[in-house]
Write a protein that holds these residues in place. Sequence first.
Motif, short mmCIF file in Angstrom:
data_model
loop_
_atom_site.label_atom_id
_atom_site.label_comp_id
_atom_site.label_asym_id
_atom_site.label_seq_id
_atom_site.Cartn_x
_atom_site.Cartn_y
_atom_site.Cartn_z
N HIS A 119 33.39 -1.10 -31.87
CA HIS A 119 33.24 -2.42 -32.48
C HIS A 119 34.17 -3.42 -31.79
O HIS A 119 35.30 -3.06 -31.40
CB HIS A 119 33.55 -2.36 -33.97
CG HIS A 119 32.61 -1.48 -34.74
ND1 HIS A 119 31.25 -1.57 -34.61
CD2 HIS A 119 32.84 -0.49 -35.65
CE1 HIS A 119 30.66 -0.69 -35.40
NE2 HIS A 119 31.62 0.00 -36.05
N GLY A 120 33.70 -4.64 -31.70
CA GLY A 120 34.53 -5.68 -31.10
C GLY A 120 35.72 -6.05 -31.99
O GLY A 120 35.68 -5.90 -33.22
N LYS A 121 36.75 -6.54 -31.39
CA LYS A 121 37.98 -6.90 -32.14
C LYS A 121 37.78 -8.23 -32.87
O LYS A 121 37.22 -9.17 -32.33
CB LYS A 121 39.14 -7.02 -31.16
CG LYS A 121 40.48 -7.31 -31.81
CD LYS A 121 41.57 -7.38 -30.76
CE LYS A 121 42.93 -7.68 -31.39
NZ LYS A 121 44.00 -7.78 -30.37
N ASN A 122 38.25 -8.24 -34.12
CA ASN A 122 38.22 -9.50 -34.88
C ASN A 122 39.21 -10.49 -34.28
O ASN A 122 40.33 -10.11 -33.89
CB ASN A 122 38.56 -9.25 -36.34
CG ASN A 122 37.51 -8.41 -37.05
OD1 ASN A 122 36.34 -8.43 -36.68
ND2 ASN A 122 37.92 -7.66 -38.06
N ALA A 123 38.86 -11.75 -34.26
CA ALA A 123 39.74 -12.78 -33.71
C ALA A 123 40.87 -13.10 -34.69
O ALA A 123 40.71 -12.97 -35.91
CB ALA A 123 38.95 -14.05 -33.39
N HIS A 124 41.99 -13.50 -34.16
CA HIS A 124 43.12 -13.91 -35.00
C HIS A 124 42.83 -15.27 -35.62
O HIS A 124 42.13 -16.11 -35.04
CB HIS A 124 44.41 -14.00 -34.18
CG HIS A 124 44.90 -12.67 -33.70
ND1 HIS A 124 45.42 -11.72 -34.54
CD2 HIS A 124 44.94 -12.13 -32.45
CE1 HIS A 124 45.77 -10.64 -33.85
NE2 HIS A 124 45.48 -10.86 -32.58
#
Length: 377
Positions: free
Chosen positions: A124-129
């Motif tokens: 899964h792609g990383k959630n943005a800050h």
Amino acid sequence: MALKYIINQNRRFLCASSSKNSNLHIKYSAVEALLPKKAKSTANERPSHFLDSKVIRTAGGKGGDGSISFLQLWCNENAGPDGGDGGNGGHIIFQATKDVRSLNHLSSNVCGDAGQNGRNKECHGKNAHYTMTKVPVGTIVRNQQGTIIGDLNKENMMFVAARGGAGGKGNRFFTTDRETAPKICEYGQEGEDLTYVLELRSIADIGLIGYPNAGKSTLLNAITRARPKIAPYAFTTLQPYVGMVQYSDHTQIAVADLPGIIPDSHQNRGLGIEFLKHIERCLILIFLVDASADCPWLHYENLLFELEQFNKKLLHYPKIIVANKIDQLEGQDNLRELENKIDGPLVKISAKHGTNLDELLRVMRETYENYNSKTKY
């Protein structure tokens, strides 16, 4: 309850005596205003004004796209779909803090970070800050229709201005008993795109109001390290300038130089309504009257009239009446009649030559302390 001042050995004590309780004593150590002694910087001659209202467009980050992928093993070429989901986009959040005092540092457009795309092997792609945007304590958030939808009146309070978009699903998510090899995925959603109007509930502890060329900028330059524009023509101040008055007990009082007021300002003449809105965001008002002008008491009456026509609540603000330019002959001639015409104590100064500034700073501190003691209880 009777109050009296006792001056002894360079200390000032405020003693409260009452017939019911004679043992009640409130003491304040003497404090002195620290006038600027160090030369002001000349590195940047252009003065920076104070922003107390700003329109900001916020756009949340885009969600990451899902992935279409099929796992291939050495023993099984058709192991099945393994496309991962995209990460969520970042939110835009306003956070109240005491680290900033104005809106000058804010950009007109604030965009959130995008989430990462999904990858194979169900990665899964990383959630943005989240993008944390600092605003002063007491910031009011309005929508485009002018409705107040947020009031950040305490430190560390937060307001989600724009939500980031959700990440898209990979093809692994769409696997069913009937569809074991889906070749579809979702794109990441776009983040919210919203526009707000940020306003400061309070821009300064004390605001300087008066006619154009009354000496407001000169006074602010004399008692603080601010560098407002000073010129012999009217309306040199088009935006508020704020400076800090330092006292020996480390107390700081913010003083704002506000644009000049003229008759019929409440009807949007001159700088008009935009100027009068600045006054609402001050706690205490200093009415600076040019004592050398013709009939300076009429200036004071006109100032009160303009405030009353705009907002009657402004008349109940704590106020200090100051007569400036007493160094000029016309100012000395008008002082006695000015004292008779004006109801209340009058502080007589010359901002240009620094005459009686210590007395003004003392009155400012006392008015500030009295205001805080009333609002506290």
